[in-house]
Design a protein around this motif. Sequence first.
Motif, short mmCIF file in Angstrom:
data_model
loop_
_atom_site.label_atom_id
_atom_site.label_comp_id
_atom_site.label_asym_id
_atom_site.label_seq_id
_atom_site.Cartn_x
_atom_site.Cartn_y
_atom_site.Cartn_z
N THR A 551 0.86 -1.17 0.00
CA THR A 551 0.00 0.00 0.00
C THR A 551 0.90 1.22 0.00
OG1 THR A 551 -1.67 -1.19 1.26
CG2 THR A 551 -1.83 1.21 1.22
N GLY A 552 0.88 1.97 -1.09
CA GLY A 552 1.81 3.08 -1.20
C GLY A 552 3.22 2.54 -1.25
N ASN A 553 4.04 2.95 -0.32
CA ASN A 553 5.42 2.49 -0.27
C ASN A 553 5.66 1.61 0.95
OD1 ASN A 553 7.97 2.43 -1.51
ND2 ASN A 553 8.78 3.96 -0.07
N VAL A 554 4.62 0.87 1.36
CA VAL A 554 4.69 0.07 2.58
C VAL A 554 4.05 -1.29 2.35
CG1 VAL A 554 3.89 -0.11 4.97
CG2 VAL A 554 4.68 2.08 4.10
N TYR A 555 4.69 -2.33 2.88
CA TYR A 555 4.08 -3.65 2.98
C TYR A 555 3.62 -3.83 4.43
CZ TYR A 555 6.16 -5.15 -1.48
OH TYR A 555 6.50 -5.28 -2.80
N THR A 556 2.34 -4.01 4.63
CA THR A 556 1.81 -4.25 5.98
C THR A 556 1.28 -5.67 6.05
OG1 THR A 556 1.22 -1.92 6.25
CG2 THR A 556 0.16 -3.51 7.72
N LEU A 557 1.82 -6.44 6.99
CA LEU A 557 1.45 -7.84 7.14
C LEU A 557 0.66 -8.00 8.44
CD1 LEU A 557 4.50 -7.68 5.79
CD2 LEU A 557 4.25 -10.15 5.84
N LYS A 558 -0.56 -8.49 8.31
CA LYS A 558 -1.39 -8.77 9.46
C LYS A 558 -1.49 -10.28 9.59
CE LYS A 558 -3.90 -4.43 9.12
NZ LYS A 558 -5.20 -3.74 9.20
N CYS A 559 -0.84 -10.80 10.64
CA CYS A 559 -0.68 -12.25 10.78
C CYS A 559 -1.72 -12.82 11.73
CB CYS A 559 0.73 -12.57 11.28
SG CYS A 559 2.04 -11.88 10.25
N LYS A 560 -2.11 -14.05 11.46
CA LYS A 560 -3.07 -14.71 12.34
C LYS A 560 -2.41 -15.04 13.67
CE LYS A 560 -5.71 -16.85 8.58
NZ LYS A 560 -6.17 -18.12 7.98
N SER A 561 -3.14 -14.79 14.74
CA SER A 561 -2.59 -15.07 16.08
C SER A 561 -2.63 -16.57 16.35
CB SER A 561 -3.39 -14.33 17.14
OG SER A 561 -4.74 -14.74 17.12
N GLY A 562 -1.69 -17.02 17.17
CA GLY A 562 -1.68 -18.41 17.59
C GLY A 562 -1.20 -19.39 16.54
N GLN A 563 -0.55 -18.89 15.48
CA GLN A 563 -0.07 -19.77 14.42
C GLN A 563 1.37 -19.43 14.05
OE1 GLN A 563 -2.59 -19.86 10.97
NE2 GLN A 563 -4.48 -20.09 12.16
N THR A 564 2.10 -20.45 13.58
CA THR A 564 3.44 -20.23 13.04
C THR A 564 3.30 -19.62 11.65
OG1 THR A 564 4.21 -22.18 14.22
CG2 THR A 564 5.64 -21.31 12.50
N GLN A 565 4.07 -18.57 11.40
CA GLN A 565 4.00 -17.87 10.11
C GLN A 565 5.41 -17.75 9.53
OE1 GLN A 565 0.76 -16.14 9.36
NE2 GLN A 565 0.00 -17.27 11.13
N LEU A 566 5.52 -17.91 8.21
CA LEU A 566 6.80 -17.72 7.53
C LEU A 566 6.67 -16.59 6.53
CD1 LEU A 566 9.73 -18.66 7.12
CD2 LEU A 566 8.89 -20.16 5.29
N ILE A 567 7.47 -15.55 6.72
CA ILE A 567 7.49 -14.39 5.82
C ILE A 567 8.80 -14.45 5.03
CG2 ILE A 567 7.53 -11.87 5.72
CD1 ILE A 567 6.12 -11.96 8.52
#
Length: 821
Positions: A551-567
């Motif tokens: 969004t614009g010049n930003v990547y905003t990541l909203k991650c699910k709580s309680g789970q392992t996430q790989l970015i």
Amino acid sequence: MKLQLFLIYIILSFSTNTWADKGYTIILPNHPVPTEGHLKQGSHTSPSGQTFTLNSVYYMKNGKPWYPVSGEMHYPRVPRDEWEESLLKMKASGVTVIATYVFWNIHEEAEGQYDWKENKDLRRFIELCRKHDLHVWLRIGPWCHGEARYGGFPDWLVSIEGGTRKDNPVYLKYVQRFFNEIGQQTKGLYFKDEGPIIGVQIENEYAFNNRSRLKHLLNLKRIAMEAGIDTPYYTATGWPQGDLKQTELIPVWGGYPEAPWDSRVTELPLSRNYLFGSWANDPAVGADLLGKQESATTQELQYPYSTAEMGGGNQITYHRRPIIASKDIVAQSYVKVGSGANMMGYYMYHGGSNPIGKYTTFQESRATKYPNDYPIISYDFYAPIREYGQLHESYHGLRVLHTFLNDFGASIAPTSPVFPAGNSSHPEDNETLRISVRSQENSGYIFINNYQRLLAMKEQKGICLCIQTLDGETLKFPSLDIASDEQLIMPFNMDIDGHRLKYATVQPFCILQNKVPTYVFFSHPNTISELSFSAETLKEVTLNGQRVDKTGNVYTLKCKSGQTQLIQLTATNEKQTNLLLLTEKQVSRSWKINQKGKDFLCITSSQLIPHLESLTIRNIDENQFEINIYPADGNWGVPNGLSVINERKGIFQNLRFETKAASLPVSFQEEKHPELHIPRTLLLPEDNRLENVPDSCPGPQYFVNFKPVPTSSYYTVKVPQLPSSLKKAYLMIDYTGDTGALYNKGTLLADDFYAGAPMIYDLGRKTPQHHSEYLFQVIPFSPEVNIYLDSSARKRLTLSLQGVHSVRIVPVYDMILTTVN
């Protein structure tokens, strides 16, 4: 400059008007540039050109900011054959510096007769530290305290002509001889010789706020250096008061979750150690010997703000027996880091057992003119690593913090704290947010603590945080909910392998420095997990394999709580960087290890003890093992004949195996004739702690060489021979009473001041006269004895008959995992 600081103060003051609406704006100030070259320390360059230096704000290793984590372990209080494993456990929890007292009375119990053998082999202990790349900080006294008899002074020294702990020529002559002995034992082990010893503490709990007392400490430093004790750093405890203008000794501070040495036998006032602020000392430290102390502040310190005695727990006294929980220890460590501490030093990090000498016991007692009675043997301290090597739950919480300090310390150390006006300033306040920001220029970390020992803290809901940087940017965090008892560290404008993480509501944990680096973070259960990256250096961002739009010049990541996430981050030059997001539960059982030059993250409910080329996996009372390993490309070997399930689970390699369960039957029965256990000859020196004690608080009533005590109850405990597959097994005796004492052939092996938990003894610690039958003595608790007991322990005393309720043996299972090329 003064006008600018005044305006910042005004803005901060006005910004706090929004605090009632859960809005918090922190304006980053311009922190002063650190001062260098003004501190007179020792040799700081090794023959290979390595350096340890410092400035007025932080320590430096090879010219770069360095954040030391120091843990205290006393080699004479731990069996020699356990030293190496103990050091590996400390290193696995992020400790990088081993601090240890050199108790004079341990080594020169009889005048002129020095003993540096067996458990007193200081040189061997330091060599093991060197083997495992651990630095050493010697605390050479000559007076140490450490709950030792006469503070570590030999009996023969206490009454010398002219007195001790001052510039008495007779005393200094003996000190010189003792320091020369230390210098000989440690020759070639100093940093100037490529050795591990980098620091020395002079004396302890000694006021040096006037000319003559400072002169005495500097004389001790001079004598030490003349004896060859030459290190990059010299410290002295900053309590009671010290001269903070002098430049030769770095003051170090401390803070404990409780004060068992306090003379009161009631609940103590709530501690301010759980509040962020600029005070350096805990006025309760040493109050038994030193009385009420003035508060010292970190403002305008010309040294790095350093701690040496953050309570890794508390050693209970006879008259005061608090229970120390994990959060009591861990929360105050977060607070000290957030308050600007640039060395975390713990006392104790490893509990132990007091040795018994040729002529006396070594514990502090009223008989040695101290206000406290301690156990004769047990020096458990509720430490992260306890008396017999068990891990307190605090070990895991501290490991999370220390791993962060190890990997991100270079970015933390140069930062300075900001304490917004309106911050919680009273420990009784359970509603106001407790917050600090450490920043350098436009980047830094937000610290939040929502824990106070003995006080229920309210959950913080709808917290809105804003950081206004020096270049005018405003970073707005999403609305946050912060659970009661939580601690958080949230970064802003953080460098992630060349990319800018503008803010994150998840906490950094470690960096796996492999071909493709992985930055590991973890989420908090009540807090939104959100990360915002500047897109300037990024070509693509994926979350669990799904591409994220910017969004614009930003990547905003909203991650699910309680789970392992790989970015996965792909730079404009195609370089790859991974971010692994764990849950808080996962990280509490996560270990960063290095095997054969590669970093791995291991998640397991077992204990891990990393060796140079193998990994010990340890279970207590459980013969089934499971471990998840990232990255999942390791080739792991297990012992021959062991059935193992090795499969891929998502991004992890999952290993499961089990070993044969051990059968360890144990029996106990009441002993009606305790007089049969009186030793025919005295095997240990008698102690004098029962002389001249008040009836209202008589102190422990058991003996080094067994003798019956009227009204006590006695039990014989029969244990089997441990199978060769077990190196350790814990004898656990569940009892109620005043004290418990365990004997073998009339000799005291272990003791306990009842505080609500079973007494533990490691059956792997065999004495020369060991056999399979023990005598356990319970001295009954008398309501007339005026002591403090935690309410849960006191309730159990009133609800059950005093004596032994059950006895069991808890096996300790070890498995070895190796990496295969």
